[in-house]
Scaffold this active site. Structure first.
Site: not given
Ligand code: NOJ
Length: 586
Positions: A44, A113, A218, A271, A340-341
């Site tokens: 948090d 973000d 994003d 991104e 995180h991906d």
């Molecule tokens: C990219 C983000 O980094 C990812 O975690 C997300 O699932 C997709 N965009 C959709 O927002």
């Protein structure tokens, strides 16, 4: 592969005004970072405030905060139901304001973000838009179905989404389908509607006024859908040619910049999905005023097929080729090896395996440090992902039911349909799952790794007894302290920050490149970086050995700074030790 010197001079220009070129960024994935008090097993905002001293100590100047907005969590916060409110599991708006203030006290900026390709289906706009007569109808992309030969309704086109999913969902209430390139709970906004852009501008202003220093945007190169025609047949994201990096998309970015962002001292990092170098040049060209820098994916996909899903052989020469292309083509890069991906980099490019009881590979630490040398000697703004600085590894789950990631489950479903056997599905999911990066931060060797008191939302990697922040903090030879040393080295070095990038040599496991900074016709600073991506010694070929001369600034294999006896002995034989990374000042 090397770059003409005039271009090098362009690269060497320093824009001192651009604070974001001069700082190290750190991505926080809030749900896995730090829980405060006895709560529900989620990280948090008060937890982040508590850990600001650790970030300051590491040398961080910017935080990219993954979403903390109100969200039903179909995609862990990347499905926002209210852009102006903090989800209660993360705290309150007052907590968020305190985070801005506490970070500012430490000269740490925060970027938010910005997830605007889609909202949550629980967003008020979407709920209203389900009524065809609502003024919100055109906020989303609604379309009647086609009639199939059997008379039944079928989706408006043949696109496939980023989660290997169907992209059209039929809504009974509306009698039409809506588009969702991601999960069905993430309906895409309609950027042909100026009212949507108006709302987005308000969101930007709101967060900039609160103190945000910019945005990580994003999937920002796919927001504008030029047409809804059928896509070309493709294994991956079928239909993408109708919405990737379209002119309408560029125009929107310029409009947001002109009407909002330009009025603040802030920056954007996009991104950008499946972006190629020509698209990237347009998106980042300073004079076009679109993005300040972008995250591309190509370097992390050199040993993967179909985006990052299926592993193939790693070659350092391929990595250098890809890096050199991006380093030399763009004026400024966003540098990252993890987010995180993505799988953890030490598991991906390094020696990140652990034994059954969690004990790491004998070269785990050295390889993690070598990857730190790589990240922190490239040209651009480095983004470190939480846990990378202590060498966290991929998860050690034994089965899919431990995995939370919506993408992994969607992929599994699709592979099952294709009759791919279970063991293979699990092997590929283990290598690609986004949960690899999302396991809770390993702060210490105590209960729940010091992350939380209640049951954590996602299982902690059992190697936390061996890999954790507390055990590394006072160990001068730790991965953490190596990161600190590398960050300090870079931050005090104009050439490593702003110098041009020049590939020198690479083969399947060895990579050598230089950074050079200087005025045309005059001698300037030159640094040479050599990295061994293998558990075997690597012989440096004669023709490349000449550049490894001068002062050894750092080696991960021995001491941090200064000459290492081991290197001295190895040097005459032109040998890099397993996973060794060295920086020479020439
Ligand atoms: C990219 C983000 O980094 C990812 O975690 C997300 O699932 C997709 N965009 C959709 O927002």
């Amino acid at each position: 592969m090397s770059m003409p010197s005039r271009l090098c001079m362009v690269h060497s220009k320093i824009h001192m005004k651009d604070f974001w070129k001069d700082r190290i960024a750190y991505q926080i994935y809030p749900r896995s970072f730090q829980a405060s008090g006895i709560n529900n097993g989620h990280g948090d905002i008060p937890g982040i405030i508590f850990r600001l001293p650790e970030l300051k100590d590491l040398g961080i100047g910017i935080i990219w905060l993954s979403p903390v907005y109100k969200s039903p969590d179909a995609d862990n916060g990347y499905d926002i139901s209210n852009y102006y409110s903090i989800d209660s599991k993360y705290g309150t708006m007052a907590d968020m304001e305190r985070l801005f203030a506490e970070a500012a006290k430490r000269d740490i900026k925060i970027i938010m973000d910005l997830v605007i390709n889609h909202t949550s289906d629980e967003h008020d706009w979407f709920q209203k838009s389900r009524d065809p007569s609502s003024p919100y109808r055109d906020f989303y992309i609604w379309h009647p179905g086609k009639t199939a030969p059997n008379g039944k309704s079928m989706p408006p086109n043949n696109w496939r989404g980023f989660f290997m999913n169907e992209v059209w969902e039929f809504d009974e209430k509306s009698g039409e389908y809506y588009l969702h390139l991601f999960d069905k709970k993430q309906p895409d906004l309609n950027y042909k509607n100026p009212n949507v852009i108006k709302e987005i501008k308000n969101i930007l202003r709101f967060w900039l006024d609160k103190g945000a220093a910019g945005f990580r945007c994003d999937v920002i190169n796919i927001i504008y859908k030029t047409s809804l025609e059928d896509g070309k047949k493709s294994m991956a994201v079928q239909g993408i040619e109708h919405y990737k990096s379209q002119e309408g998309n560029h125009e929107i970015l310029r409009e947001l910049r002109r009407d909002v962002l330009d009025k603040y001292d802030c920056f954007t990092v996009g991104e950008t999905v499946m972006v190629d170098i020509d698209e990237a040049k347009l998106l980042c060209d300073k004079s076009r005023r679109e993005l300040d820098m972008l995250f591309y994916f190509e370097h992390l996909e050199i040993d993967r097929r179909i985006a990052r899903f299926i592993p193939k052989k790693f070659r350092a020469s391929k990595l250098l080729e890809v890096l050199a292309k991006w380093q030399q083509s763009l004026e400024w890069n966003a540098i990252y090896l993890e987010n995180h991906d993505q799988p953890r980099i030490v598991s991906h490019f390094g020696a990140g395996t652990c034994s059954r009881d969690g004990r790491p590979h004998k070269y785990w630490a050295r390889s993690a440090k070598m990857l730190a040398v790589l990240e922190l000697t490239l040209r651009g703004t480095p983004f470190i992902f939480q846990g990378q600085e202590i060498g966290m590894t991929n998860f050690d789950y034994k089965s899919l039911d431990k995995v939370n990631d919506v993408e992994s489950h969607s992929l599994n479903k699709l592979m099952k349909k294709m009759h791919i056997p279970g063991f293979l599905r699990w092997t590929w999911i283990k290598a690609s799952s986004r949960d690899n990066a999302r396991t809770p931060m390993q702060w210490d060797s105590g209960e729940n790794s010091g992350f939380c008191k209640a049951k954590p939302w996602l299982d902690i990697n059992s190697n936390y007894k061996y890999i954790n922040y507390a055990s590394q903090k006072d160990d001068p030879s730790s991965v953490l302290n190596f990161y600190k040393t590398m960050i300090a080295l870079r931050q005090n070095n104009e050439c490593l920050k702003y110098g041009g990038f020049f590939p020198v040599f690479a083969d399947k496991r060895l990579m050598i490149y230089q950074r050079r900074l200087g005025k045309e016709g005059m001698a300037g600073a030159v640094y040479t970086i050599a990295l061994n991506f293998s558990s075997r010694k690597a012989k440096i070929p004669k023709k490349a050995a000449a550049v490894l001369a001068g002062e050894l600034v750092i080696s991960n294999a021995e001491k941090f700074i200064g000459k290492s006896a081991q290197w001295g002995a190895a040097l005459s034989n032109r040998i890099l030790l397993p996973w060794e990374g060295v920086v020479f000042k020439n």
